[in-house]
Each structure stands twice: as structure tokens, then as C-alpha cells.
Design a protein around this motif. Structure first.
Motif: not given
Lengths: 341, 374
Positions: A60, A64, A54
């Protein structure tokens, strides 16, 4: 002998093999590097497409993953250093742990966030903390921590495969290299000095362990510790018995939040002396809850103390850091003071 | 000014990675006695991140390898010496313990106990193998009276180690009075029971009052108590009695009827009671506060958790586990290796052939599991 690291790696492999909805995500976790602490080593090769690297954005990644969990995946997120969990706090506290309640219980967020806490590597104030105390007591969020006892990989696998809610799985950098101690009666090459009884997982609470000096005197003191501190506490139990004939029994939970008060109460109701050891800072931490519940549940006379990191910013220099963090000598000293009262 | 050449230079484990002092010795590439030049590889060390060859920084003969292949070492540990002569003798490895006599194999002994035993010249072979040997056990072996019996910590001057308080003067309490009287270890000083009048007698033992009297009894130097609450109807009553005693500063020693047979390998903790003609077999473990009532048979390798109550005549085969706070009725038979959960109640004369879950009630006179009806 198996190390905690190997067991966790094996647990992740087991999850990926058992359920195609499991996905492992994090920074730098692909082979050949295999993750900053190598917990994910070999997995991206063996399970192509299921292990995702990632961008550098903890919020984030967890955001996600939360979305993926809502849509039927079972994501396992690695946060590289436990100190970075502050960046995922909003996703975990205000989103993942609340959706099931806010949107009706058909909504599930089977998300696991795993991360190493802990110091003693000289990594400095923002890479050495033990911050899980910030996430204890959040409704809807379970916090679990393996020790070098039982099967850490199975503990992780259970969090990934069996738990339909979010779990913060708290590992420890120094614990990774500790060898697993045999647990349970009749275990092959069982420790000749310490006897380990397992209290099996119950609904909502993962297993806990109780270590006593084999064929020693009745325990006069109860110790409670989890994760790497359980290793130091274990050494203290042995030294207290052999050097001072102070017999203690050590309760090691793997579930931190919600707190199962029964194992500590079962022990402390006999000894009436409770010593809690944690690597987080002393004020307002895990130990405070353990002691509060023990006093509430047991009533009567109960003496308690906590050994924990001092309430200051962790130094980077190794000797300075060592002076702040708990060690076996400090645990023994606290036990002696508690015992002598 | 010239500095005379040292006879040997020590070779230490370097810090290979920042923040990681440990390394494993993979192999010795230079053998004991081999002559090496500057830059020759002495050994290979492995850390969690890399494998490194350790090169000699001086010329010399490799003498006195300390760490063998496979061993874990730390930065700063001594690996070997580089000596100017192949005949140079390395200093001996320091002994980890200064004691010169060898201890019997398998002996587990505390440091104060070992110091006392050595000081008095005790033959170590007289000490038991298996239990953790403490100062009081060494004193017993020496024939000296133990300064204290059991836990030395709560003891204050004036505490009487043989005085025993009975908590609860009912039927179970009377059984305990007569059990204690048969033995030589303790004498009963009184009964605490909120349901009886102070001054009443229970089998010749005076009632001193209810719970409020506990503190006064403790202040008189009585530190030991025995729990006369059977808790057949509610095991919680028995547990609460232990809690009250413990909160008031009493300890409950194990009490065993003189006719009971308890094998030496059995661990009996505080608070447990083994009544007349009971048997507890080899390597069994009993939990705190359990009752092994009259005529009970606990065969070898059983494990009873805390506050278990085995009623008269219960028969447990080998390897049976009984969970905490479970009541097993009179004359119950439990098969080999069966596990009974916590807080279960097994009725009188039940036949238990398979595991019983937590909280289960097994009807008196029934067979567990119930046979299938066709």
C-alpha cells in the motif's frame, strides 16, 4: 567521526529542505521514536506535514507513493526491513519502473524506496536477509547502495532530488553504525594505511571507490564489494597485506544495477584475479554478474571467486548465523586460494 | 562447606539489548578505590536505544577501571574489579603485541617482515618510513639478495627475474631497447611483433614471432615484458597490448632511463616508462602503463591515471591531474593545478591554462581555453 546513519539522516534533511515536493513516508518514522533504525529521527519535528506515518502495508505504501510520484511529488519510502521488499515487488517491478516506458516518457516516477538489509543481529531468517539481488537487472529500476565511504547522505539526496526514475536504496543494519572513512586524496586525517581514489558519478552511474594499500606493492588481486561487505573486505585487504604480504585492491561501487563494469575491469585487467564479496546468497547473485561481465570484457585468463552467504535459510542463533555469513577470515582464505593458484 | 571469599570479583559489561553487544561508557559514577555497596551505581552505559546504570552486585572497593568514559565496549568485556581490600592490585592489562622492542614511529611493516627483521637483529631505524615494508625490503636492508624480485606469487622455479621481452619492435620499441641496455636490471631476450619476420633483428634483439609466440616465451621462464606499442594514433592499441601480455602471464615492470630523475617520494607502478632526461617531481603519482617520454617535466604533486602518454618535452606544473588514456602532445605546457580529463588529446605546443574535459581535443598550438573574441 560521522556515522553512516548520521549522514543518511542529514541527507534526508537536506532533501526536505531543498525541494518542497519531497515527502518521507514509512512505518513508525515519526518523532520521538524516529523510525526503527532512527534514520528519520528529528525529521517529522523539523518538517511537519512532510513526514508521514503509514499503516502496516508495504504494498500500500509504495503504491500510494507511486501515485504521488506520478502526480509531482518526490516520495521517499522507508521499508522497515529489507526482507519486506518482497511485498512491494509488484509495485516496483510492474508499476513504478515501467510506467515511463509504457505511457510515454512524459510520465515520470521519481520514487525512492530505502530499506535496511543484512544480518548479524540475530533477528532470524525473515528479518536478516540481503535480498537486493531480487531487484537487480530490472529495466527502469536503479539499485544503489551506500558504503562507509564518501557521503552516503549525498548519495541518497542525489537519488531523491536528481533521479526522475524509481530507485531502490539499499542500506544495511550493521553499516548504520560504521564510521565514515575519509575518502579522496588530501582528505583530512586520511587513513594512513589505505589510499582511496574516487571515480566520480557519470551519467547513469553513481560514484565508486578504489582502495589500495598506501605505498604498498602492486596489487596482485582485485576485490569487489559494496555496502557493509566493503567494510569487511577493507579489513581483509589490510590483514592480507600485513599478515601475508598479499596486496589486493578493493573496488567499492555504489551503483548495483545497472552494473558499471569499468571500475572492476580497470583493476582486474592488471591483476587477473577477481574476488567478489556479498552478503546475499551466493547462487545467481550480484557477484555472478560482476564475474560474468569481467570475463566478457577482459577475455584471456581471469580467475575469479565469490564469497557470499551460503545458500541456506539464515539461522536465528548468532553463532549459527555467523557460520553462514561472510567474515574477514573467510574473505582472507578465499583471497589466499585465488592468489596461490 | 564454606567457599573462601575471592579477593576480587570482576565486573563485566552486560548484554543490555538483545542483538546489540556494543555500548559506550558514559561516565564512571564510582571512582577508583571507592567502597561501594550492593546496588550502588558503578557507571553509566549507553546503547543505541537506551541509557542504563550498572549497579554493583557485590560489596567492595572499585579497582582497576579498564574502559574510560567515551570508550566503546562489548558485552562480556571487563570493566573493573570489586575487591575486598583497597590495596588489592589488579592484574596488568595484557599487551596487545608480545614484542618487547618499540618500533620507530610511523613504521609500517608486515608481520613476516617484522619477524624476519627481529630474527636477524636488524636495526629497525634502517627501514624506510612511509612505504609498507615487506620481506624483500628487509632482505635488502640486511644485504641479502632478495629471493625474488617483486611479486613472489607468479614465480615458479626456473623463471628468470632479469629476462625481458619487448612487445612491439617499432620506434618506441627501439627506444626501450637502448633504455634497458643502459640499465643493469634487465636484459632483452627477444621481440614479439606480428608485423616483423621471425629472425629479423631490431637493434640486435631477435624477433621471435607474433602474438602466437607469447606462450612459448613465457614457458621458457621469461615472466617480464615491456610494452613497445606507443599508441599515439590510438591509445587503445597500447592498452590492448598490455591486456595481451597480462593474459599471457607476463608482468610489466616500471622502466626508467638512467638519465631520468624521479624523486624518491614518487610512486611508479608497473607498466610505466620514464625516458631520457625526464623529471618526475615530489609526491607525484603515475598510473599503470603510462609513458613519461623524453625530456618531459612532471612537477610535484601531479597525478597521472592509467595509460597516460606524455609526449617529448611536455611540461606539467605542480598539482596537475591527467585522466586515463589521455595523450599530451610534444611541448605542451599545463598550468599549476589544472586537471585534464580522460581520453583527451592535447595537440603539440598547446598552452593549457584551465581544466580540460573528458574526451576533449585541444588543437595544436592553441591556447586552452580559447580567449574570447570581442
Amino acid at each position: 567521526m560521522t556515522k553512516v546513519l548520521d549522514s543518511l539522516n542529514s541527507g534526508l534533511r537536506q532533501c526536505l529542505a531543498a525541494d518542497e515536493r519531497v515527502v518521507v513516508m514509512g512505518e513508525d518514522i515519526l518523532d520521538p521514536y524516529g523510525g526503527a533504525f532512527k534514520v528519520t529521527k528529528g525529521l517529522s519535528t523539523e518538517f511537519p506535514g512532510r513526514v508521514l506515518t503509514t499503516p502496516v502495508s508495504e504494498a500500500g505504501i509504495v503504491g500510494v507513493a507511486t501515485g504521488m510520484a506520478l502526480r509531482g511529488f518526490r516520495p521517499v519510502v522507508e521499508i522497515m526491513f529489507g526482507d519486506f521488499t518482497t511485498l512491494v515487488a509488484d509495485q516496483l517491478v510492474n508499476h513504478a519502473s515501467k510506467f515511463a516506458a509504457m505511457y510515454g516518457h512524459d510520465v515520470k516516477v521519481p520514487l525512492v524506496v530505502r530499506t535496511p538489509m543484512g544480518g548479524r543481529r540475530g533477528y532470524g531468517p525473515t528479518h536478516s536477509q540481503t535480498l537486493e539481488k531480487l531487484f537487480l537487472g530490472i529495466p527502469g529500476l536503479r539499485v544503489v547502495a551506500p558504503a562507509a565511504l564518501g557521503d552516503p547522505g549525498a548519495l541518497l539526496a542525489s537519488a531523491v532530488l536528481d533521479d526522475d526514475g524509481p530507485v531502490l536504496f539499499v542500506e544495511n543494519k550493521v553499516l548504520y553504525n560504521c564510521e565514515l572513512h575519509p575518502s579522496g586524496p588530501g582528505a583530512p586525517d586520511a587513513d594512513e594505511d589505505l589510499e582511496c581514489t574516487i571515480r566520480a558519478a557519470t551519467a547513469g552511474h553513481p560514484p565508486s571507490y578504489r582502495l589500495t594499500v598506501r605505498h604498498g606493492e602492486e596489487a596482485a588481486l582485485t576485490m569487489a564489494a559494496y555496502g557493509y561487505m566493503a567494510e569487511l573486505a577493507r579489513q581483509a585487504v589490510l590483514r592480507l597485506a600485513y599478515e601475508l604480504e598479499i596486496f589486493a585492491e578493493l573496488v567499492v561501487p555504489t551503483g548495483l544495477s545497472p552494473h558499471d563494469a569499468i571500475p572492476v575491469a580497470d583493476s582486474a585487467r592488471r591483476t587477473r584475479k577477481l574476488l567478489v564479496v556479498e552478503e546475499g546468497t551466493r547462487s545467481l547473485g550480484w557477484g555472478a554478474e560482476v564475474v560474468a561481465r569481467a570475463v566478457e570484457d577482459l577475455g584471456g585468463a581471469l580467475s575469479a571467486r565469490r564469497v557470499a552467504a551460503d545458500d541456506i535459510v539464515l539461522p536465528a542463533a548468532a553463532p549459527a548465523e555467523a557460520a553462514v555469513l561472510p567474515d574477514v577470515d573467510r574473505i582472507m582464505k578465499a583471497a589466499q586460494e585465488l592468489h596461490g593458484r | 562447606m564454606t567457599v573462601p571469599a575471592a579477593e576480587a570479583t570482576p565486573v563485566m559489561v552486560p548484554m543490555l539489548n538483545p542483538n546489540e553487544p556494543e555500548a559506550v561508557v558514559v561516565e564512571h559514577t564510582a571512582a577508583e578505590g571507592q567502597l561501594v555497596s550492593v546496588g550502588d551505581v558503578l557507571c553509566v552505559l549507553e546503547t543505541s536505544k537506551s541509557t542504563e546504570e550498572l549497579a554493583a552486585e557485590a560489596e567492595g572497593f572499585v579497582i582497576g577501571w579498564r574502559a574510560a568514559p567515551g570508550e566503546l565496549v562489548n558485552a562480556g568485556d571487563l570493566l573493573c574489579y570489586l575487591a575486598t581490600s583497597p590495596d588489592w592490585a589488579a592484574p596488568p592489562v595484557p599487551e596487545s603485541s608480545p614484542g618487547s622492542d618499540v618500533l620507530p614511529e610511523g613504521l609500517r611493516i608486515s608481520q613476516p617482515a617484522l619477524a624476519l627483521a627481529r630474527d636477524r637483529g636488524l636495526d629497525m631505524n634502517r627501514l624506510p618510513i612511509g612505504p609498507m615494508v615487506t620481506v624483500s625490503m628487509v632482505q635488502s636492508a640486511l644485504g641479502e639478495p632478495a629471493a625474488v624480485s617483486g611479486d613472489a606469487t607468479d614465480r615458479e622455479a626456473g623463471d628468470d627475474p632479469t629476462a625481458l621481452l619487448l612487445y612491439g619492435g617499432g620506434g618506441h620499441g627501439k627506444t626501450l631497447i637502448e633504455l634497458v641496455r643502459r640499465g643493469a636490471a634487465h636484459h632483452l631476450v627477444g621481440v614479439v611483433d606480428s608485423g616483423l619476420e621471425p629472425g629479423d633483428m631490431v637493434l640486435g634483439v631477435p624477433v621471435v614471432g607474433g602474438d602466437e609466440a607469447l606462450a612459448a616465451v613465457r614457458d621458457r621462464g621469461v615472466v617480464l615484458a615491456v610494452n613497445g606499442v606507443g599508441g599515439i594514433a590510438r591509445v587503445g592499441d597500447r592498452v590492448a597490448a598490455f591486456d595481451r601480455l597480462s593474459a599471457a602471464g607476463f608482468r610489466c615492470p616500471a622502466v626508467v632511463h638512467e638519465s631520468a630523475v624521479v624523486e624518491p617520494s614518487v610512486q611508479l607502478p608497473s607498466g610505466c616508462q620514464v625516458l631520457a632526461h625526464a623529471y618526475v617531481g615530489s609526491d607525484s603519482r603515475i598510473g599503470f602503463g603510462s609513458i613519461v617520454n623524453t625530456g618531459v617535466v612532471v612537477s610535484h604533486d601531479c597525478v597521472l591515471e592509467e595509460y597516460v602518454n606524455l609526449s617529448p618535452g611536455a611540461l606539467l606544473a605542480g598539482g596537475v591531474r591527467v585522466g586515463a588514456m589521455t595523450l599530451v602532445g610534444m611541448g605542451v605546457t599545463v598550468n599549476l593545478g589544472v586537471s585534464i580529463g580522460r581520453k583527451a588529446r592535447v595537440g603539440n605546443s598547446a598552452v593549457v591554462k584551465a581544466d580540460v574535459p573528458d574526451g576533449q581535443v585541444v588543437a595544436a598550438g592553441s591556447v586552452w581555453p580559447a580567449p574570447n573574441r570581442r
